[in-house]
Design a protein around this motif. Sequence first.
Motif: not given
Length: 94
Positions: A10-17
């Motif tokens: 899976r992959f997702f956007y991490d707003h903190k990183k």
Amino acid sequence: EANVAVATCRFFYDHKKEMYVLGRIAVLKMYRGKNYGAELVKAAEREIITRGYRKCGLSAQERAMGFYKKLEYNQMGNSYLDEGCPHVWMEKEL
């Protein structure tokens, strides 16, 4: 055995990183060593690029670091425990 899923991630956007994060990369044991994991990671990276991003990261189990190093991921920082298993954060410029 036709139409059997042998690998997943899976992959997702991490707003903190401020980057996409890959995870839950797995290949069925009997299919390991056939390059499915590497091809899956490369496919995810291509999709991340189509979304306009050029950097991704992942939390790698220490025992899998060599796999990710071959795919040009770099260790960032020290190891840490995740669910009792040693991990390292790794990143790659796409």
